[in-house]
Every structure is written in structure tokens, then in C-alpha cells.
Design a protein around this motif. Structure first.
Motif, short mmCIF file in Angstrom:
data_model
loop_
_atom_site.label_atom_id
_atom_site.label_comp_id
_atom_site.label_asym_id
_atom_site.label_seq_id
_atom_site.Cartn_x
_atom_site.Cartn_y
_atom_site.Cartn_z
N VAL A 127 0.84 -1.20 0.00
CA VAL A 127 0.00 0.00 0.00
C VAL A 127 0.88 1.25 0.00
O VAL A 127 1.82 1.36 0.78
N VAL A 128 0.55 2.19 -0.89
CA VAL A 128 1.15 3.53 -0.86
C VAL A 128 0.00 4.51 -0.65
O VAL A 128 -0.70 4.87 -1.59
N PRO A 129 -0.23 4.92 0.61
CA PRO A 129 -1.31 5.90 0.84
C PRO A 129 -1.01 7.19 0.10
O PRO A 129 0.15 7.53 -0.18
N SER A 130 -2.07 7.92 -0.24
CA SER A 130 -1.89 9.18 -0.95
C SER A 130 -0.90 10.08 -0.21
O SER A 130 -0.97 10.25 1.00
N GLN A 131 0.05 10.62 -0.98
CA GLN A 131 1.05 11.52 -0.41
C GLN A 131 0.61 12.97 -0.48
O GLN A 131 1.34 13.87 -0.08
N VAL A 132 -0.60 13.19 -1.02
CA VAL A 132 -1.17 14.53 -1.11
C VAL A 132 -2.11 14.73 0.07
O VAL A 132 -3.00 13.91 0.31
N GLN A 214 -9.42 0.84 7.12
CA GLN A 214 -8.09 1.08 7.66
C GLN A 214 -7.59 2.47 7.31
O GLN A 214 -6.99 3.16 8.13
N LEU A 215 -7.83 2.90 6.07
CA LEU A 215 -7.39 4.25 5.68
C LEU A 215 -8.18 5.32 6.43
O LEU A 215 -7.62 6.36 6.82
N ALA A 216 -9.46 5.09 6.65
CA ALA A 216 -10.27 6.05 7.41
C ALA A 216 -9.78 6.14 8.85
O ALA A 216 -9.70 7.23 9.44
N GLU A 217 -9.43 5.00 9.42
CA GLU A 217 -8.97 4.97 10.82
C GLU A 217 -7.69 5.77 11.01
O GLU A 217 -7.49 6.39 12.06
N ARG A 218 -6.84 5.80 10.01
CA ARG A 218 -5.57 6.50 10.14
C ARG A 218 -5.69 7.96 9.70
O ARG A 218 -4.69 8.68 9.69
#
Length: 393
Positions: A127-132, A214-218
Motif C-alpha cells: 500500500v502507498v497511501p496518498s502523499q497529497v 483502515q485508511l479512514a482509521e488513520r
């Protein structure tokens, strides 16, 4: 043309014709292996490309039935490639699909350990979360790897460097790993070598919820939109998934994929990928021509793509400098790469004709040069994203 070039052309044509019509790669390799490739220049390699590219690949494969069998033998040099590592085993104790934890972090790449109830196994997801951080919630782009699909180090990391390519794009990149020669599909039966595969169920029913929560939690939420993409085997699977699950994916991008499972070239390429790595073909979708094979023949049911942003690309039978750098003196591998992308090009053009006939909007992107390798794939990933992204915001 010099005598040396004429001999090279004759060897190429003879070897490839023999390989395609008789089927065994061994006689072809015996002829090609005798050529000194260390001194080949651009003119010689272009000649190889022109000869190999002019062979009627589809016709040769289609004529195999006249020889008494529709399956050519996969013996000889380069026909069996062992898996670098076995698939993760099934565990009876896994009955829930969930996020377990982050196994490791490498720069922008996170390696999530998740479980799949459908496959009863653990899966490593890159996973590469959005860097923006200043443009609001981001869509998710699921990227499917090619045939070897290494676990925990996808081609999108070690070949594409997708973290750098997409660093200014507000998008979460999710690349599941470890689907060795599985075509990202649900298989009928567990395979002794390639494992227990229910990848379509995992990708469409299990993983999206894990990713979203998971993305919402972080604190890096998704915007509810998704796209799917891939190269080679992954591109073929991405197009199938997008056509079959239009409610899930708003965009699809396929690089050097093939979109028929029912024609001779589609069948033989799948068979080669599975049996060439020790798997049993019928464990996937049963006997050739079964309903499961037909279900994955995307070219025959493209209507599911009607409201989807669709991008696909193909290389060319013409050699480029990157091909020479990729293959070096491995003449056989270079020729097979050329033949694979020749088939991809032909199949992609036919896929485009079907979409045109059905009135489905798309972008078909053809390269002037490039065989079936990452040097051909990588330059088409960002253009693919640029085409489909407007459908995701």
C-alpha cells in the motif's frame, strides 16, 4: 543484405516457425542457441524483429489442432520456471477477512498483513497511501501484478517506482501480492503447486472494506471511488474485473493484457503461464471451453464497461533500444518477448474493434516499439492513470 544477415533471418524464421507449428521449443532453441548474439547491433535485431513479427502467430497456434492436439508440448529450455517461493498455505483457523497489522514499511510503501476468509490464508498487500494531504479524500487504485507476482515486493515497487510516479496524485495505491500464475481469479480447485486461489472474491468482496476502514482509521479516508489496473496477467484480470463488477470500479487501465480466453492464443498463453510453473490447468476453470472459461472471455461481454473509464495499451513487434538493453544476448528470451507482445498487439487491436462496434468509449494507446517486458509496461502506467482519473473524483 549481407550473407550473415541472410543466415540470421533464415535461422530466425526457421526456428520460430518450427516452435509455433510443431510446438516444442527445444528444436527452436537448438537453432537459435548457435547464433553469436554478443555482436548483434540494431540492424540485426531489427531484422530479427521484422522476421518474427511477420510470422502468422494466430494462424500457427490455430493450426495445432490439425496436428492431432490443441496443446503443444511444454518441454525443453525455458519451459518450466519454478516458483521463487510457494504460495502461503491455507489455515483452517482463518474464518474472517481482516487487517492484522503492518508487516513492514519501506519508504512510502506499507506492507499490510490481512487475512482472507475466502482463501483461508494470509495475504501481503503493498500500500502507498496518498502523499497529497490538501485535496480531500482520495480514490483507490488497485494494481495487479504480472504472472510471477512476488510476495511483498510487487513490480510496481521494484520496476515502476510507483511511489515516485504518483507522488503528486491524490490517490491510494493498493497492490496485493503473491498470486503466482493465478490470473487473479477464483479457481475451481486447490492446486498442489499454485495453491488455493479465490482472488476475485478477495479483491471484490473482502479487500475493499479492509482498505476503506483502515485508511479512514488513520485519517486518510477514501472518497468511495475505485479503479483497477495491471500489466500482462494483471491487465487481463483488471479488464475482466472491471467488466464483471462495474458497480465497484469506475476506471480500468490495462497494459499489455490479452482479453480473450477462448481463442487459441489466449488459451495457450494462460496454459503456458500455469503449466510452465508447475500448475494443473483444469484446477483453474475446469476443461477448456467450460462456462468458467467463457465467463473470463472479456472480449465477448464488454457491455459491463459501458460506464467505465477504459484505457489499454500494447507494445509493438518493432525492437527499441530498451529491448536491446533488457535482453542483452539472450536471443531466445528476446524472441519470445517479441512473440508475446505481437500476440498482445493483435488481441488489443481486436478488443478495440469490439469496443468501437459496441460504442464504448475508451483510449487505446499503441507504442511504436517494445516487446513484452517492464521497459514496455512502465511508460504506459502514468498515461493510463491520466486518462481514467477524471472518473474517480
Amino acid at each position: 543484405m549481407s550473407l550473415g544477415l541472410r543466415r540470421l533471418a533464415a535461422a530466425t524464421a526457421g526456428a520460430l516457425t518450427l516452435a509455433l507449428t510443431v510446438g516444442s521449443i527445444t528444436p527452436a532453441y537448438a537453432q537459435l542457441d548457435g547464433i553469436d548474439t554478443s555482436s548483434l547491433g540494431l540492424e540485426e535485431v531489427e531484422l530479427i524483429g521484422s522476421v518474427a513479427g511477420s510470422l502468422p502467430l494466430g494462424s500457427a497456434l490455430g493450426s495445432l489442432g490439425a496436428l492431432g492436439s490443441s496443446d503443444f508440448p511444454l518441454d525443453g529450455a525455458g519451459s518450466l520456471q519454478e516458483l521463487k517461493e510457494p504460495p502461503r498455505p491455507r489455515q483452517d483457523t482463518i474464518t474472517e477477512s481482516k487487517f492484522v497489522g503492518i508487516d513492514k514499511t519501506v519508504g512510502e510503501y506499507e506492507y499490510w498483513l490481512v487475512t482472507s476468509a475466502a482463501m483461508q490464508r494470509e495475504v501481503i498487500v503493498e500500500v502507498v497511501p496518498s502523499q497529497v494531504t490538501d485535496r480531500g479524500p482520495a480514490p483507490v487504485l488497485y494494481m495487479l501484478d504480472g504472472v510471477d507476482s512476488p510476495e511483498g515486493n510487487s513490480g510496481y515497487r521494484h520496476q515502476v517506482h510507483i511511489d515516485e510516479m504518483m507522488q503528486n496524485e491524490n490517490v491510494h495505491i493498493v497492490a496485493p501480492t503473491g498470486a503466482y500464475s493465478a490470473y487473479w481469479a477464483d479457481w475451481n480447485a486447490e492446486d498442489p503447486t499454485l495453491g488455493y486461489n479465490k482472488w476475485e472474491t478477495f479483491l471484490t468482496e473482502e479487500l475493499p472494506g479492509i482498505v476503506e476502514s483502515q485508511l479512514a482509521e488513520r485519517g486518510t479516508p477514501t472518497n468511495g471511488n475505485n479503479a483497477v489496473g495491471g500489466v500482462s496477467m494483471g491487465g487481463q484480470a483488471a479488464m475482466h474485473l472491471a467488466a464483471t463488477h462495474p458497480e465497484l470500479y469506475q476506471g480500468v487501465m490495462s497494459v499489455s493484457g490479452y482479453y480473450s480466453t477462448m481463442d487459441e492464443l489466449g488459451y495457450q498463453s494462460i496454459r503456458g503461464a500455469i503449466e510452465g510453473r508447475g500448475g494443473e490447468l483444469e484446477n483453474m476453470w475446469g476443461p477448456r471451453g467450460s462456462d468458467r472459461w467463457k465467463d473470463h472471455d472479456t472480449i465477448s461481454h464488454v457491455q459491463g464497461l459501458e460506464n467505465t473509464a477504459v484505457y489499454f495499451s500494447a507494445g509493438s513487434p518493432r525492437v527499441g533500444q530498451a529491448d536491446i538493453e533488457e535482453y542483452g544476448t539472450d536471443y531466445l528470451k528476446m524472441t519470445l518477448g517479441l512473440l508475446l507482445e505481437s500476440g498482445v498487439r493483435s488481441g488489443t487491436e481486436e478488443f478495440e474493434r469490439v469496443l468501437d462496434r459496441e460504442g464504448i468509449k475508451h483510449l487505446a494507446d499503441y507504442a511504436d516499439t517494445g516487446f513484452h517486458n517492464w521497459h514496455t509496461f512502465v511508460p504506459k502506467i502514468k498515461p493510463g492513470w491520466d486518462y481514467i482519473k477524471s472518473a474517480l473524483y
